[in-house]
Design an enzyme around this catalytic site. Structure first.
Site, PDB file in Angstrom:
ATOM      1  N   HIS A  47      -3.542  -5.251   0.872  1.00 28.80           N
ATOM      2  CA  HIS A  47      -3.044  -5.973   2.114  1.00 28.80           C
ATOM      3  C   HIS A  47      -3.401  -7.465   2.193  1.00 28.80           C
ATOM      4  O   HIS A  47      -4.301  -8.026   2.235  1.00 28.80           O
ATOM      5  CB  HIS A  47      -3.986  -5.547   3.356  1.00 28.80           C
ATOM      6  CG  HIS A  47      -3.803  -4.083   3.286  1.00 28.80           C
ATOM      7  ND1 HIS A  47      -2.809  -3.349   4.365  1.00 28.80           N
ATOM      8  CD2 HIS A  47      -4.319  -2.863   2.956  1.00 28.80           C
ATOM      9  CE1 HIS A  47      -2.714  -2.260   4.073  1.00 28.80           C
ATOM     10  NE2 HIS A  47      -3.520  -1.834   3.483  1.00 28.80           N
TER      11      HIS A  47
ATOM     12  N   CYS B 166       0.841  -1.168   0.015  1.00 23.81           N
ATOM     13  CA  CYS B 166      -0.055   0.093  -0.127  1.00 23.81           C
ATOM     14  C   CYS B 166       1.103   1.347  -0.164  1.00 23.81           C
ATOM     15  O   CYS B 166       1.460   1.490  -1.001  1.00 23.81           O
ATOM     16  CB  CYS B 166      -1.100  -0.201   1.168  1.00 23.81           C
ATOM     17  SG  CYS B 166      -2.373   1.044   0.750  1.00 23.81           S
TER      18      CYS B 166
ATOM     19  N   GLU C 142      -2.122  -9.456   4.188  1.00 17.06           N
ATOM     20  CA  GLU C 142      -2.108  -9.974   5.610  1.00 17.06           C
ATOM     21  C   GLU C 142      -3.344 -10.223   6.400  1.00 17.06           C
ATOM     22  O   GLU C 142      -3.405 -10.793   7.247  1.00 17.06           O
ATOM     23  CB  GLU C 142      -1.130  -8.906   6.600  1.00 17.06           C
ATOM     24  CG  GLU C 142      -1.809  -7.459   6.834  1.00 17.06           C
ATOM     25  CD  GLU C 142      -1.365  -6.610   5.695  1.00 17.06           C
ATOM     26  OE1 GLU C 142      -1.468  -5.375   5.886  1.00 17.06           O
ATOM     27  OE2 GLU C 142      -0.929  -6.822   4.687  1.00 17.06           O
TER      28      GLU C 142
END
Length: 512
Positions: free
Chosen positions: A170, A83, A172
């Site tokens: 993202h 990001c 994660e």
């Protein structure tokens, strides 16, 4: 510890710790450092295998945004920009980062994936999680576009002739369905990390390090019965044996029979413990106090006074043991500037300086879930390791208003009924934290032919992974009805039970 490691540079993202936990779950050691530490790291260190640049609330277009010198890393170590990290890489290379026409937040489909090492094995298209207000609208000529979405032109890129990647999503978060596979691709084939960060290896290396560092010096430690302090104490015990002195203070604000259970647990572990009954000192100090912050400060102050008094009775103490864990260390370091102060409630006041002691923190590299895994590998009873978090001030912040011994006993009885029912029903292990709160609200009730005017008791149960965010647990109505009935029938002083259905944010887990 000379492990192959990943450095995660934090630009202030709410997801940075989650990235680290994903990396650790793949048994790869990593550390989180604030972005301004980039200038202090020796990137020629062979143990550093790669770098992840986190997201950020900033825009790279802002003057005050973090803009470290990335030339110290590029071409030397593999990089994954996530990001803001991706936008930073593009911006520094002469690309264009623009405000998005529409803020992209939530699920998105990554498609047009070009075959490359980072996306190896991922579906095409694949679902990911976006959270950004800016968009990389144009990449430099030295960049290769490797993925797009229907709404943004650059979802992922690679710098030509470099192991440097940028992704606008993202990986994660669980909403990115194949995000873990992408991270694994970065860690293993791209960075060449060795998956050797296991609980047993941590135990072996930590005990060896403690033996060498402490050299059989005497260590004093306050134990609460919680997971962190218990696992830290067992590691110290393995290293120095009876040279570890453990003090367990009963502040009168613990759960029903908790002191006896804690002492029994510690005796089974072979720890050298001294229980201290200080209930009355805490009750006396808290008379008439209703402000929650003032209650916390009083409880902390009295605890320090008692701990200091007991520690002074011991001979030749060189070290203070603490159960500090990695989130405590991370949260004490500012993303926007250097700081080395551990949060005050994780230190026993100013005792180390006051008593000329050094601090030893065996768990300062571990997240909470890793602490539990280490505890299991040490053979610590699962009933102790799976205990719900309990606030340091105990019932001091679960009794709203002033605290009296009578109120503590009411809450102890009600809380015990609540927890017993959760255990018997199998719900306890599905919940991150549960507890009862005694409110200062009285309500009218009827018991038999008599009118009552007694306290309202609130029940709280939440799902969480780290306490940063939490959602209320949808306990079955039948179970709630049973718990309510038993509390009202068995606990004198309570005639109404309510259930808290607030999430964090906007509410907090504890009421005070």
């Amino acid at each position: 510890m000379a492990h192959s490691s990943i450095l995660i540079f934090d630009f202030g993202s709410q997801y940075t710790q989650l990235i680290a936990r994903c990396v650790r779950e793949m048994q790869v050691y990593c550390e989180i450092l604030p972005w301004h530490k980039i200038n202090e790291v020796d990137f020629t260190d062979e143990n550093i295998k790669g770098v992840i640049l986190s997201g950020s609330p900033f825009s790279v277009r802002q003057v005050e945004a973090p803009h470290p010198d990335l030339s110290r890393i590029q071409g030397i170590k593999p990089i994954l920009g996530v990001c803001y990290g991706a936008q930073l890489l593009a911006h520094h290379a002469g690309g264009t980062v623009s405000p998005s026409d529409m803020r992209e937040y939530g699920r998105a489909q990554i498609d047009s994936i070009v075959s490359n090492e980072l996306f190896k094995g991922l579906s095409n298209p694949t679902e990911v999680w976006m959270s950004h207000a800016d968009t990389i609208s144009e990449i430099p000529a030295s960049f290769e576009l490797i993925a797009t979405t229907s709404s943004i032109p650059v979802a992922a890129f690679k710098i030509k002739n470099e192991a440097t990647y940028g992704i606008q999503f993202h990986p994660e978060v669980t909403h990115s369905k194949e995000g873990r596979l992408l991270l694994q691709n970065f860690l293993i084939p791209i960075c060449g990390c060795v998956q050797d960060f296991t609980p047993q290896l941590f135990i072996d290396e930590t005990i060896a390090d403690l033996k060498a560092r402490l050299n059989q010096d005497n260590v004093v430690m306050a134990l609460s019965g919680g997971v962190d302090s218990t696992v830290a104490a067992v590691l110290l015990h393995h290293a120095i044996g009876a040279n570890l002195y453990c003090i367990v203070v009963d502040n009168g604000l613990m759960r029903k029979n908790e002191m006896a259970q804690v002492i029994e647990n510690y005796q089974h572990l072979g720890l050298n413990i001294k229980p201290v009954d200080a209930k009355q000192k805490f009750y006396d100090a808290l008379v008439g106090v209703t402000d929650p912050e003032q209650k916390r400060k009083i409880i902390g102050r009295v605890f320090i006074e008692i701990f200091e008094e007991e520690a002074h009775l011991l001979v030749d103490i060189k070290w203070l043991g603490q159960g500090t864990i990695y989130p405590d260390v991370i949260e004490s370091v500012s993303v926007n500037g250097p700081s080395a102060t551990i949060k005050s409630h994780h230190n026993v006041g100013g005792l180390p300086e006051k008593m000329n002691m050094k601090v030893v923190e065996p768990l300062r590299l571990l997240f909470k879930d890793e602490v539990r895994k280490v505890g299991a590998a040490l053979g610590i009873d699962q009933n102790l390791l799976k205990r719900h978090p309990f606030p340091g001030p105990g019932f001091g912040v679960r009794i709203l208003g002033d605290i009296t011994e009578a109120k503590v006993k009411i809450l102890q009885e009600a809380d015990a009924i609540y927890i017993e029912n959760l255990l018997e029903s199998g719900w306890y292990d599905k919940i991150w934290q549960a507890g009862a709160i005694l409110t200062p609200i009285k309500s009218v009730g009827v018991m038999g032919d008599e009118r009552t005017y007694e306290n309202v008791l609130a029940l709280r149960a939440v799902h969480s992974s780290d306490g940063m965010t939490a959602d209320w647990v949808h306990l079955p109505y039948e179970l709630l009805a049973k718990i309510s009935s038993e509390i009202i029938n068995r606990v004198k002083g309570v005639n109404r039970v309510v259930y808290d259905i607030s999430s964090k944010p906007p509410a907090t887990i504890e009421w005070e």
